[in-house]
Design a protein around this motif. Structure first.
Motif, mmCIF file in Angstrom:
data_model
loop_
_atom_site.group_PDB
_atom_site.id
_atom_site.type_symbol
_atom_site.label_atom_id
_atom_site.label_comp_id
_atom_site.label_asym_id
_atom_site.label_seq_id
_atom_site.Cartn_x
_atom_site.Cartn_y
_atom_site.Cartn_z
ATOM 1 N N ALA A 163 9.412 -18.352 -4.244
ATOM 2 C CA ALA A 163 10.769 -18.312 -3.693
ATOM 3 C C ALA A 163 11.602 -17.191 -4.329
ATOM 4 N N MET A 164 11.186 -16.712 -5.485
ATOM 5 C CA MET A 164 11.915 -15.650 -6.176
ATOM 6 C C MET A 164 11.407 -14.259 -5.787
ATOM 7 N N ASP A 165 10.313 -14.207 -5.044
ATOM 8 C CA ASP A 165 9.672 -12.936 -4.690
ATOM 9 C C ASP A 165 10.250 -12.417 -3.373
ATOM 10 N N ILE A 166 10.844 -11.234 -3.400
ATOM 11 C CA ILE A 166 11.449 -10.657 -2.193
ATOM 12 C C ILE A 166 10.502 -9.707 -1.464
ATOM 13 N N THR A 167 9.264 -9.560 -1.951
ATOM 14 C CA THR A 167 8.350 -8.552 -1.420
ATOM 15 C C THR A 167 8.073 -8.740 0.064
ATOM 16 N N ASP A 168 7.795 -9.979 0.507
ATOM 17 C CA ASP A 168 7.473 -10.201 1.924
ATOM 18 C C ASP A 168 8.605 -9.752 2.839
ATOM 19 N N THR A 169 9.824 -10.074 2.470
ATOM 20 C CA THR A 169 10.982 -9.672 3.274
ATOM 21 C C THR A 169 11.092 -8.154 3.329
ATOM 22 N N VAL A 170 10.879 -7.507 2.183
ATOM 23 C CA VAL A 170 10.952 -6.046 2.130
ATOM 24 C C VAL A 170 9.857 -5.431 3.002
ATOM 25 N N ILE A 171 8.643 -5.979 2.945
ATOM 26 C CA ILE A 171 7.542 -5.469 3.760
ATOM 27 C C ILE A 171 7.877 -5.602 5.247
ATOM 28 N N GLN A 172 8.383 -6.756 5.660
ATOM 29 C CA GLN A 172 8.723 -6.962 7.075
ATOM 30 C C GLN A 172 9.745 -5.938 7.548
ATOM 31 N N ARG A 173 10.756 -5.696 6.747
ATOM 32 C CA ARG A 173 11.793 -4.736 7.158
ATOM 33 C C ARG A 173 11.280 -3.291 7.136
ATOM 34 N N LEU A 174 10.431 -2.988 6.153
ATOM 35 C CA LEU A 174 9.856 -1.638 6.117
ATOM 36 C C LEU A 174 8.955 -1.421 7.330
ATOM 37 N N ASN A 175 8.177 -2.446 7.705
ATOM 38 C CA ASN A 175 7.304 -2.319 8.876
ATOM 39 C C ASN A 175 8.112 -2.006 10.131
ATOM 40 N N ALA A 176 9.300 -2.608 10.236
ATOM 41 C CA ALA A 176 10.158 -2.355 11.397
ATOM 42 C C ALA A 176 10.770 -0.955 11.336
ATOM 43 N N GLN A 177 11.141 -0.528 10.143
ATOM 44 C CA GLN A 177 11.828 0.759 9.996
ATOM 45 C C GLN A 177 10.864 1.944 9.948
ATOM 46 N N LEU A 178 9.738 1.782 9.257
ATOM 47 C CA LEU A 178 8.765 2.873 9.092
ATOM 48 C C LEU A 178 7.378 2.316 9.406
ATOM 49 N N PRO A 179 7.061 2.151 10.706
ATOM 50 C CA PRO A 179 5.810 1.479 11.060
ATOM 51 C C PRO A 179 4.548 2.262 10.700
ATOM 52 N N THR A 180 4.651 3.591 10.629
ATOM 53 C CA THR A 180 3.448 4.373 10.331
ATOM 54 C C THR A 180 3.844 5.714 9.723
ATOM 55 N N LEU A 181 2.871 6.379 9.132
ATOM 56 C CA LEU A 181 3.043 7.738 8.627
ATOM 57 C C LEU A 181 2.032 8.628 9.344
ATOM 58 N N THR A 182 2.481 9.773 9.796
ATOM 59 C CA THR A 182 1.585 10.751 10.409
ATOM 60 C C THR A 182 1.709 12.029 9.594
ATOM 61 N N PHE A 183 0.588 12.520 9.080
ATOM 62 C CA PHE A 183 0.674 13.688 8.206
ATOM 63 C C PHE A 183 -0.661 14.428 8.165
ATOM 64 N N ASN A 184 -0.585 15.669 7.732
ATOM 65 C CA ASN A 184 -1.752 16.506 7.492
ATOM 66 C C ASN A 184 -1.746 16.913 6.024
ATOM 67 N N ARG A 185 -2.837 17.530 5.589
ATOM 68 C CA ARG A 185 -2.919 17.978 4.200
ATOM 69 C C ARG A 185 -1.882 19.073 3.961
ATOM 70 N N LEU A 186 -1.161 18.969 2.862
ATOM 71 C CA LEU A 186 -0.101 19.908 2.520
ATOM 72 C C LEU A 186 -0.552 20.838 1.403
ATOM 73 N N GLN A 187 -0.124 22.077 1.486
ATOM 74 C CA GLN A 187 -0.379 23.005 0.387
ATOM 75 C C GLN A 187 0.609 22.721 -0.731
ATOM 76 N N VAL A 188 0.120 22.826 -1.958
ATOM 77 C CA VAL A 188 0.993 22.601 -3.118
ATOM 78 C C VAL A 188 1.922 23.806 -3.238
ATOM 79 N N PRO A 189 3.247 23.581 -3.307
ATOM 80 C CA PRO A 189 4.169 24.719 -3.467
ATOM 81 C C PRO A 189 3.841 25.533 -4.711
ATOM 82 N N VAL A 190 4.070 26.836 -4.626
ATOM 83 C CA VAL A 190 3.718 27.754 -5.718
ATOM 84 C C VAL A 190 4.372 27.337 -7.027
ATOM 85 N N GLN A 191 5.647 26.928 -6.989
ATOM 86 C CA GLN A 191 6.346 26.558 -8.231
ATOM 87 C C GLN A 191 5.712 25.343 -8.900
ATOM 88 N N GLN A 192 4.985 24.500 -8.130
ATOM 89 C CA GLN A 192 4.310 23.353 -8.725
ATOM 90 C C GLN A 192 2.896 23.688 -9.169
#
Length: 199
Positions: A163-192
């Motif tokens: 009852a003290m764990d808020i993780t499930d609620t956070v997961i449900q809301r994140l799933n609604a707000q950010l359902p997926t990630l779409t990405f390709n491999r990124l080059q590391v910036p020169v300064q890094q």
């Protein structure tokens, strides 16, 4: 290519361990303490749709990099075997030239693998940052709604009343707000890249 295999294995085992960490618990977890809340970020990464798409996307990129590096490994192995088998028959000057060329190919392949490994790590870091930016305001909102006075990292707590764990609620809301990630491999910036090269 060993590094890439270890990175992929690490992602899979991280997701599996975070998912299985929540299965066992006492029959009577004790009272819920008012104002004390718990949040488990590793479970969010393992169980949210964004976190799962991150793991799937990184696995796809690892496979692409493996396919890119495999011909280098095959050529190097073939040439190394040819040199070993022909050591007594290949003229010394030609043998030395081929051995030097092979060493250069091994070095180039190693550098390419290191570059791709750095790109995969950087790409994963960027995507984790995107998840963090989306989830931070959700955590704050749930914290306020639940009347939390303190939010404890689940990794620091052995057993907690669910009852003290808020993780499930956070997961449900994140799933609604950010359902997926779409990405390709990124080059590391020169300064890094520069601090890595200096080490």
């Amino acid at each position: 290519m060993k590094t890439l295999a270890l990175a992929a294995f690490g992602l899979v085992s991280l997701a599996a361990s975070a998912a299985s960490a929540q299965t066992a618990g006492p029959a009577n977890p004790g009272p819920a303490i008012p104002g004390v809340c718990v949040y488990h970020n590793e479970r969010l990464i393992a169980q949210s749709t964004a976190g799962q798409s991150l793991a799937t996307g990184i696995q796809r990129l690892v496979e692409e990099v493996r396919a890119e590096l495999q011909p280098y490994a095959a050529q190097i192995e073939t040439e190394a075997q040819a040199l070993q088998q022909g050591q007594s028959t290949i003229p010394p000057q030609e043998f030395e030239q081929r051995r030097t060329a092979l060493q250069q190919r091994v070095q180039e392949a190693g550098q390419l693998e290191q570059t791709r490994d750095n790109e995969l790590r950087y790409t994963r870091g960027v995507q984790l940052q995107a998840i963090a930016q989306a989830v931070d305001p959700i955590i704050v909102a749930v914290y306020q709604e639940r009347g939390c006075g303190i939010l404890i990292d689940r990794e620091s707590v052995y057993v907690v009343n669910p009852a003290m764990d808020i993780t499930d609620t956070v997961i449900q809301r994140l799933n609604a707000q950010l359902p997926t990630l779409t990405f390709n491999r990124l080059q590391v910036p020169v300064q890094q890249q520069q601090p890595t090269a200096a080490q």
